[in-house]
Design an enzyme around this catalytic site. Structure first.
Site, PDB file in Angstrom:
ATOM      1  N   ARG A 243       9.407  -2.834 -22.235  1.00 49.30           N
ATOM      2  CA  ARG A 243       9.855  -1.456 -22.079  1.00 49.30           C
ATOM      3  C   ARG A 243       8.927  -0.563 -22.872  1.00 49.30           C
ATOM      4  O   ARG A 243       8.686  -0.795 -24.067  1.00 49.30           O
ATOM      5  CB  ARG A 243      11.295  -1.244 -22.545  1.00 49.30           C
ATOM      6  N   VAL A 244       8.369   0.474 -22.224  1.00 43.89           N
ATOM      7  CA  VAL A 244       7.582   1.500 -22.917  1.00 43.89           C
ATOM      8  C   VAL A 244       8.494   2.723 -23.027  1.00 43.89           C
ATOM      9  O   VAL A 244       8.836   3.357 -22.036  1.00 43.89           O
ATOM     10  CB  VAL A 244       6.262   1.805 -22.163  1.00 43.89           C
ATOM     11  N   GLU A 247      10.205   8.420 -27.504  1.00 46.06           N
ATOM     12  CA  GLU A 247      11.204   8.861 -28.477  1.00 46.06           C
ATOM     13  C   GLU A 247      12.158   9.927 -27.951  1.00 46.06           C
ATOM     14  O   GLU A 247      11.752  10.887 -27.295  1.00 46.06           O
ATOM     15  CB  GLU A 247      10.439   9.444 -29.668  1.00 46.06           C
ATOM     16  N   ASP A 330       6.298  18.141 -18.244  1.00 46.29           N
ATOM     17  CA  ASP A 330       6.165  16.936 -19.061  1.00 46.29           C
ATOM     18  C   ASP A 330       4.741  16.908 -19.594  1.00 46.29           C
ATOM     19  O   ASP A 330       3.802  17.147 -18.843  1.00 46.29           O
ATOM     20  CB  ASP A 330       6.409  15.727 -18.135  1.00 46.29           C
ATOM     21  N   ARG A 332       3.649  14.144 -21.621  1.00 46.11           N
ATOM     22  CA  ARG A 332       3.537  12.859 -22.319  1.00 46.11           C
ATOM     23  C   ARG A 332       2.238  12.112 -22.018  1.00 46.11           C
ATOM     24  O   ARG A 332       1.865  11.192 -22.721  1.00 46.11           O
ATOM     25  CB  ARG A 332       4.729  11.962 -21.977  1.00 46.11           C
TER      26      ARG A 332
END
Lengths: 419, 419
Positions: A243-244, A247, A330, A332
């Site tokens: 799982r990546v 936070e 997003d 990320r």
């Protein structure tokens, strides 16, 4: 500065190539050995030897500076690294010598003392950017899985008190700018200029020192948790669960019910333990990217906009509300995420515990095979998180269940605030 | 830059006072009204109007810059803040107008739209540095407290499924440099110079723009969780429980048993709920200061040194091992911590759920009365965390139990790695 605040001595505002002394040791990213690659020197005890932009510890460099200003820390302190070396050996793997496979981690970051032993003897202050240790972890959700019979302690990977024994690694960001620019589809010069300008003028060396190709950005890093035998992680003949996880403090720590973050993380850990017990291994990577890397202030502003918008909190407006506030859905940048998997020598993931199509695409495009994707079990979706799941599945997230119809996405399913 | 990477246009490496256009709007920290204090303008859509050093979102500014470089974000985007205003009103309190009481938060950060409405009409891009929302949180430890009869759901603060209803606030750091320097006992000019030099040259404006007194540092912020009626937080006639908690990802999320962080946090939340149910309120503040603000790489290096040192992992060497590696035991600087309590209007804490003498001293010295300190119950100390607790109590942390004798501190109580 006003005269009463005159600096005590000359301050150099930025450096330029060749403007002082001999050139620093070169970094040849992707070279066939650590010695040929060269060390990352980001410490400040000998400025002439620095060969990167920025310094160590990500954003905590600011606290370190405050410690010097307050007199608590001697700026010339060099770490005594006695007994700090990794508890477990990771690598080297072929990707460590591939300039394109890893661009945001120093693969040799945990073994600097060994890889650059000669330079230490010559007085170079080379610091680890990765630390590897062991831990015993205890999560109530894993204890509940044992109580429910879904997991059975084996005395080694999962102990009698539902504790897990893990190897874990903390990793600081180390960006090879030419490679990072390629991942983001922009030129290196644009990346440098925009990083400088759009941070309000952070690190002029980004634009004055084209000869320094490595940047230690002041951002959070990532942490790897490994379940089972370390050798199994890179062994494609045994099963691997991964799982990546990005936070989400509100859920990961406090259990907010507006998203699926902690429940999915706990489910990922359960899958990791199970896969390790089957003779394979499990890997969780925890990335410090709060609120899709937009930060928590933006996240909470978006929560309010979702809850108050006309028509209520619903999937069809889920991404739009973030874009209104932040200008983007997003940030990320999963393009950098697979680097850590390559650092671990992973070539095949049997069970990817993530529904994100963005993460899946990034992993597969980086050359790692994904056999199966594991969605969050319906019963783990918290009361107020159905909006998120519907929106994500409709946008292309993986599911083996039903994809909501457009009409369904227009139905408010989120709680309204009492406002 | 080499010629093939020539920048597209002139890049200004740093600014100087009066070097361009009219001076920006002044910030008069501690002024008697928001209008007189003036707005914090850290956005980049209109550089001439910026009146601070640095930009918004703490360290996430780097990701925002990458989003611009990759083409995902229009650098001229201005937030649409419709429906994002606070769900609950906090303040104003007298400390908001006191230049010494609060130096690391913009007290008006959640109400910029209202406080600077005129300036918005004139096109100023002023962004919130605080966001206030509501949440329902669910923690397994609270469910366990209900099952054990220590907590009883009341249907409002604690719901039937052991969910808590909270108001929460995310807060970005906003440093008034003269006030921060005073807290750290150094001159403002030294603080500016050392912040610049000891970060590897971050933000030359720290030294060139003495006229800009406010800095938005690229570090993590803090999050406030409020249990019970908001009005009760600042009402010294009803009881208040507070825990000021510094991030520890390994324990807070993953339940590592080497420290007491998550168990103590969960106990703090239990105290907050109980105090709110008694007609008072509870406050948890979560600070992003991983590994005593030294970061997780340093933390894991220290774990290894503790476990491998001659004589084993024991209290008498607990702080020394950190100092060997980092040159300092702790860089959390609790001197800034009480600012958030003053922002909340707190004047008295009935139950401070922390054993830290450093935190206690900082709170009391800032003018807040502390009636009682609540230590972690013995049964919540995890198996491998006794070394930490012994070391801290011996160094002056609060206890109503026994302070270990020197001989006791020399006994190895920590687990050894299988290495």
């Amino acid at each position: 500065m006003t005269s009463k605040k005159a600096p005590k001595r000359h301050i150099k505002l930025t450096s330029h190539p060749g403007s002082h002394g001999p050139p620093p040791l070169p970094i040849r990213w992707g070279a066939p050995s650590a010695a040929e690659r060269g060390p990352i020197i980001g410490s400040l005890t000998d400025p002439e030897r620095r060969n990167v932009i920025g310094t160590h510890s990500g954003s905590y460099a600011v606290y370190r500076a405050v410690a010097v200003a307050s007199g608590a820390l001697d700026p010339d302190h060099r770490p005594d690294l006695t007994d700090t070396s990794p508890t477990d050996i990771i690598g080297p793997y072929p990707a460590w010598y591939d300039a394109e496979r890893i661009v945001s981690i120093d693969p040799f970051g945990a073994v600097v003392h060994e890889a650059f032993a000669d330079l230490y003897r010559d007085g170079y202050d080379i610091r680890p950017t990765i630390a590897i240790t062991k831990a015993h972890i205890h999560m109530p959700e894993i204890a509940a899985a044992v109580a429910a019979g879904r997991l059975v302690p084996d005395g080694k990977i999962l102990r009698d008190r539902s504790d897990c024994v893990v190897t874990k690694a903390a990793i600081e960001p180390v960006w090879y700018l030419p490679g990072v620019a390629t991942r983001f589809g922009c030129s290196e010069s644009d990346l440098r200029r925009i990083l400088f300008e759009q941070t309000g003028g952070m690190f002029p060396e980004l634009v004055t020192r084209g000869d320094l190709e490595v940047f230690l950005p002041p951002i959070g890093g990532k942490t790897v948790y490994i379940f089972g035998e370390l050798d199994h992680v890179s062994d494609s003949s045994v099963p691997l669960a991964v799982r990546v996880h990005d936070e989400c403090n509100g859920s990961d720590v406090f259990g907010s019910d507006i998203c699926t973050c902690r429940p999915y993380l706990a489910h990922g850990i359960e899958e990791c333990i199970r896969t390790a017990q089957q003779g394979g291994a499990g890997v969780i990577v925890y990335f410090r990217k709060e609120g899709r890397a937009l930060g928590e202030v933006t996240k909470f502003l978006v929560y309010n906009a979702r809850k108050r918008q006309e028509g209520g909190d619903r999937a069809e407006q889920y991404f739009a509300r973030t874009e209104c506030v932040a200008g983007v859905q997003d940030v990320r940048f999963q393009e950098l995420m697979p680097d850590v998997l390559h650092w671990l020598g992973i070539t095949k993931i049997d069970r990817l515990v993530s529904m994100s199509n963005v993460k899946h695409t990034a992993i597969v495009n980086s050359g790692i095979e994904v056999v199966e994707r594991v969605r969050i079990p319906d019963e783990l979706v918290p009361p107020d998180a159905q909006v998120e799941i519907d929106a994500k599945v409709a946008s292309g997230y993986y599911t083996d269940g039903t994809v909501p119809e457009p009409g369904e996405l227009a139905v408010a399913k989120g709680r309204e605030y009492d406002i």
